[in-house]
Motif scaffolding. Sequence first.
Motif, PDB file in Angstrom:
ATOM      1  N   SER A 153       1.338   0.014  -7.171  1.00  0.00           N
ATOM      2  CA  SER A 153       0.870   0.875  -6.083  1.00  0.00           C
ATOM      3  C   SER A 153       2.031   1.264  -5.177  1.00  0.00           C
ATOM      4  O   SER A 153       2.141   2.406  -4.752  1.00  0.00           O
ATOM      5  CB  SER A 153      -0.225   0.167  -5.285  1.00  0.00           C
ATOM      6  OG  SER A 153       0.252  -1.060  -4.786  1.00  0.00           O
ATOM      7  N   ALA A 155      -5.408   7.423   4.031  1.00  0.00           N
ATOM      8  CA  ALA A 155      -6.846   7.509   3.783  1.00  0.00           C
ATOM      9  C   ALA A 155      -7.575   6.458   4.615  1.00  0.00           C
ATOM     10  O   ALA A 155      -8.630   6.726   5.209  1.00  0.00           O
ATOM     11  CB  ALA A 155      -7.129   7.316   2.293  1.00  0.00           C
ATOM     12  N   ARG A 156      -7.004   5.272   4.656  1.00  0.00           N
ATOM     13  CA  ARG A 156      -7.619   4.180   5.408  1.00  0.00           C
ATOM     14  C   ARG A 156      -7.653   4.503   6.897  1.00  0.00           C
ATOM     15  O   ARG A 156      -8.663   4.305   7.572  1.00  0.00           O
ATOM     16  CB  ARG A 156      -6.851   2.880   5.152  1.00  0.00           C
ATOM     17  CG  ARG A 156      -7.526   1.633   5.679  1.00  0.00           C
ATOM     18  CD  ARG A 156      -6.948   0.372   5.040  1.00  0.00           C
ATOM     19  NE  ARG A 156      -5.510   0.258   5.204  1.00  0.00           N
ATOM     20  CZ  ARG A 156      -4.910  -0.105   6.328  1.00  0.00           C
ATOM     21  NH1 ARG A 156      -5.618  -0.386   7.390  1.00  0.00           N
ATOM     22  NH2 ARG A 156      -3.596  -0.169   6.373  1.00  0.00           N
ATOM     23  N   GLU A 207       0.834  -1.193   0.000  1.00  0.00           N
ATOM     24  CA  GLU A 207       0.000   0.000   0.000  1.00  0.00           C
ATOM     25  C   GLU A 207       0.871   1.245   0.000  1.00  0.00           C
ATOM     26  O   GLU A 207       1.733   1.377   0.848  1.00  0.00           O
ATOM     27  CB  GLU A 207      -0.782  -0.047   1.315  1.00  0.00           C
ATOM     28  CG  GLU A 207      -2.087   0.658   1.348  1.00  0.00           C
ATOM     29  CD  GLU A 207      -2.751   0.464   2.716  1.00  0.00           C
ATOM     30  OE1 GLU A 207      -3.972   0.633   2.788  1.00  0.00           O
ATOM     31  OE2 GLU A 207      -2.028   0.173   3.695  1.00  0.00           O
ATOM     32  N   ARG A 230       4.525   4.104  -6.217  1.00  0.00           N
ATOM     33  CA  ARG A 230       4.146   5.509  -6.036  1.00  0.00           C
ATOM     34  C   ARG A 230       4.955   6.167  -4.927  1.00  0.00           C
ATOM     35  O   ARG A 230       5.167   7.370  -4.940  1.00  0.00           O
ATOM     36  CB  ARG A 230       2.653   5.604  -5.741  1.00  0.00           C
ATOM     37  CG  ARG A 230       1.815   5.243  -6.972  1.00  0.00           C
ATOM     38  CD  ARG A 230       0.360   5.075  -6.656  1.00  0.00           C
ATOM     39  NE  ARG A 230      -0.242   6.338  -6.235  1.00  0.00           N
ATOM     40  CZ  ARG A 230      -1.499   6.457  -5.859  1.00  0.00           C
ATOM     41  NH1 ARG A 230      -2.284   5.390  -5.827  1.00  0.00           N
ATOM     42  NH2 ARG A 230      -1.979   7.612  -5.484  1.00  0.00           N
ATOM     43  N   ASP A 231       5.424   5.378  -3.967  1.00  0.00           N
ATOM     44  CA  ASP A 231       6.239   5.933  -2.887  1.00  0.00           C
ATOM     45  C   ASP A 231       7.660   6.246  -3.343  1.00  0.00           C
ATOM     46  O   ASP A 231       8.466   6.749  -2.564  1.00  0.00           O
ATOM     47  CB  ASP A 231       6.267   4.984  -1.685  1.00  0.00           C
ATOM     48  CG  ASP A 231       5.047   5.156  -0.785  1.00  0.00           C
ATOM     49  OD1 ASP A 231       4.862   4.334   0.132  1.00  0.00           O
ATOM     50  OD2 ASP A 231       4.281   6.114  -1.004  1.00  0.00           O
ATOM     51  N   GLU A 277       1.263  12.763   6.637  1.00  0.00           N
ATOM     52  CA  GLU A 277       2.151  11.946   5.821  1.00  0.00           C
ATOM     53  C   GLU A 277       3.507  11.755   6.491  1.00  0.00           C
ATOM     54  O   GLU A 277       4.077  10.667   6.459  1.00  0.00           O
ATOM     55  CB  GLU A 277       2.348  12.640   4.475  1.00  0.00           C
ATOM     56  CG  GLU A 277       2.858  11.708   3.400  1.00  0.00           C
ATOM     57  CD  GLU A 277       3.425  12.462   2.225  1.00  0.00           C
ATOM     58  OE1 GLU A 277       2.763  13.419   1.778  1.00  0.00           O
ATOM     59  OE2 GLU A 277       4.523  12.096   1.770  1.00  0.00           O
ATOM     60  N   LYS A 337       1.689   5.206   0.775  1.00  0.00           N
ATOM     61  CA  LYS A 337       1.332   6.014   1.938  1.00  0.00           C
ATOM     62  C   LYS A 337      -0.033   6.671   1.823  1.00  0.00           C
ATOM     63  O   LYS A 337      -0.809   6.696   2.782  1.00  0.00           O
ATOM     64  CB  LYS A 337       2.392   7.102   2.130  1.00  0.00           C
ATOM     65  CG  LYS A 337       3.148   6.937   3.407  1.00  0.00           C
ATOM     66  CD  LYS A 337       3.909   8.180   3.730  1.00  0.00           C
ATOM     67  CE  LYS A 337       5.290   7.809   4.191  1.00  0.00           C
ATOM     68  NZ  LYS A 337       6.036   8.958   4.693  1.00  0.00           N
ATOM     69  N   CYS A 338      -0.334   7.236   0.662  1.00  0.00           N
ATOM     70  CA  CYS A 338      -1.590   7.978   0.521  1.00  0.00           C
ATOM     71  C   CYS A 338      -2.803   7.092   0.803  1.00  0.00           C
ATOM     72  O   CYS A 338      -3.772   7.526   1.435  1.00  0.00           O
ATOM     73  CB  CYS A 338      -1.692   8.616  -0.860  1.00  0.00           C
ATOM     74  SG  CYS A 338      -1.365   7.488  -2.217  1.00  0.00           S
ATOM     75  N   GLU A 339      -2.733   5.828   0.353  1.00  0.00           N
ATOM     76  CA  GLU A 339      -3.847   4.909   0.606  1.00  0.00           C
ATOM     77  C   GLU A 339      -3.919   4.541   2.080  1.00  0.00           C
ATOM     78  O   GLU A 339      -4.998   4.420   2.661  1.00  0.00           O
ATOM     79  CB  GLU A 339      -3.690   3.625  -0.222  1.00  0.00           C
ATOM     80  CG  GLU A 339      -4.116   3.808  -1.666  1.00  0.00           C
ATOM     81  CD  GLU A 339      -3.837   2.580  -2.526  1.00  0.00           C
ATOM     82  OE1 GLU A 339      -3.642   2.763  -3.750  1.00  0.00           O
ATOM     83  OE2 GLU A 339      -3.812   1.454  -1.986  1.00  0.00           O
ATOM     84  N   LEU A 340      -2.741   4.365   2.676  1.00  0.00           N
ATOM     85  CA  LEU A 340      -2.663   4.026   4.101  1.00  0.00           C
ATOM     86  C   LEU A 340      -3.272   5.147   4.935  1.00  0.00           C
ATOM     87  O   LEU A 340      -4.088   4.910   5.827  1.00  0.00           O
ATOM     88  CB  LEU A 340      -1.198   3.778   4.482  1.00  0.00           C
ATOM     89  CG  LEU A 340      -0.836   3.636   5.955  1.00  0.00           C
ATOM     90  CD1 LEU A 340      -1.538   2.438   6.567  1.00  0.00           C
ATOM     91  CD2 LEU A 340       0.667   3.492   6.121  1.00  0.00           C
ATOM     92  N   ARG A 342     -10.387   6.909   7.644  1.00  0.00           N
ATOM     93  CA  ARG A 342     -11.726   6.312   7.699  1.00  0.00           C
ATOM     94  C   ARG A 342     -11.964   5.633   9.041  1.00  0.00           C
ATOM     95  O   ARG A 342     -13.086   5.532   9.516  1.00  0.00           O
ATOM     96  CB  ARG A 342     -11.890   5.273   6.580  1.00  0.00           C
ATOM     97  CG  ARG A 342     -12.092   5.902   5.209  1.00  0.00           C
ATOM     98  CD  ARG A 342     -12.575   4.874   4.183  1.00  0.00           C
ATOM     99  NE  ARG A 342     -11.598   3.819   3.926  1.00  0.00           N
ATOM    100  CZ  ARG A 342     -10.611   3.923   3.028  1.00  0.00           C
ATOM    101  NH1 ARG A 342     -10.474   5.043   2.324  1.00  0.00           N
ATOM    102  NH2 ARG A 342      -9.764   2.931   2.841  1.00  0.00           N
TER     103      ARG A 342
END
Lengths: 283, 285
Positions: A104, A65-66, A58, A107-108, A76, A60-63, A69
């Motif tokens: 994915s 966001a999760r 995953e 992206r990092d 970041e 960072k951005c997805e992490l 939630r």
Amino acid sequence: GATKAITMQRGLRVRGVLLDLSGTLHVEDTPTPRAVEAMARLKSSGIPFRFITNTTKEPKCELLARLGRIGFTVGEEEVFTSLTAARRVVEREKLRPLLLLEDSAKRDFEGVSTDEPNSVVVGLAPTHFNYATMNQAFGLLMAGARLIAIHKSKYFKTLDGLSLGPGPFVTALEYASGKTATVVGKPERAFYECVLREMGLGLDMDADGNNCNVTSSSVGECVMIGDDVSLDVHGSQSLGMKGILVKTGKYREGDESTISPPPAAVCNNLAEAVDLILGLSAS
Amino acid sequence: GCGCEIKPRLLGLACMRMSSITKGRRISAVLLDITGVLYESSAGGGREIPGSVGAVESLRKAGYKLKFCTNESQITRKALVSKLRKHGFSLTEEEVHSPAPACRRYLLDNGLRPYLIVHPSALADYEGLDTTSPNAVVLGDATDELSYPNLNKAFRILMNQPGSKLISLGKSRYYQEGDSLTLDVGPFMKALEYATNLEAEVIGKPSKTFFSSALQDLEVEPENAMMIGDDVVSDVGGAQSCGMLGFLVRTGKYRVEDENHATVKPDGIFDNLSQAIQLLLGSKC
């Protein structure tokens, strides 16, 4: 059960805190008891902290966001992943990597030049563990490229059974090229050195942030909080940090007796660990 | 004269050097590696390494027993012989010693049903074997067949079947293909060993059994045999562990570092097969 503090003394100056995520901050989509409030208190105390995780799937951005939630507002720069550690090594040594990472995770590494690679970075990347790509990586290594591995886990659980992790493929490249991989993910020493350096708490720095040759005391004033007695607690204590084992996530009764030296403290959950740290720092 | 191909004025010095090649042993059999010694492999069918065809002919004319020892499992022995004949070599299938027959025997002797990760063109060597409900994995130099899905399938068989065996046709790190080095079976064997904590059964070079069975076929003792190859571990080390002389040639996958290997010390190092054989035949003076 009461919080058991074993080797954490009053008057201990806590200079930095590392926190595991899954199993410690939250379990699935639920924060552990009082975790949101505890993190707010830790933040206002001014003690530097970082969330650390070994995930390579995953970005960072997805992490973030999760986590959002689930109820946590995490910046970041407050998260340090094994991918972050790998990127730091690449940046510090001015390397251009061939990235054996899923899209994915790549992206990092945005912004890092990958032209004419002089290094190979290996993460969990089934789509890249094919003969052609492995051969390409091998060719680079034989031409002098550095081999960097996020971690060397043998396998992981998937819906339909166990599946090969990156470890076997790193081993294959090591054997073929005669080189030894630099492993940078948690719980490697290199991982902790990297995140502590990021926090200005380098192992080679003394209490005032000056470079020195001796293993400094500032490491002994850093605390790691996690639910995995082996990876989180033992891993960090091997470096001289204080490890707090929390009884959430993958914790099993008796885990604290399975490592030597034992955890510096055992707490019911992250919130109580933060209570302990702030309580000590207050004195 | 003695038939030496060396110029007369060098005769004395050359003969002194030449006789030391066989270390005073009476050599009656020569084992030869194929790729990297006889010919270079490449996409278009490869090409003879200059002088190798002649070297093999000279050995036959001089009465040496021959065996071509190879781990290659990308094509059947029959197809390999046919390919080498196109390059001018004369040899028979019986003279080619490869792991496939030994692997078959091992599988049958041990009641093993294999999942085969070998090049499709080599599958014919395993015809007739029961491959249902596999409880063994056979790894060869299968190039693209060494894919993640196939290796994962192999991994699960090894983890789930009690008493399962991992078999590797050799354990070589790489070989020369065209103008670059390419991954051989060894790294993938190590990958599965690491993942499963199992130890692979290596069938083929450098296993002692592989070399011993070649010598048994020739009815020759190890002290009377020598092996020539481009792989310092699989060819030279393997042969020496069996009691034979082992010689390295600077063709094929050879790299300069091989001359200073940590544990294997070749009995001699030559530029190519042709040079080695000229010196060997010259030593009969």
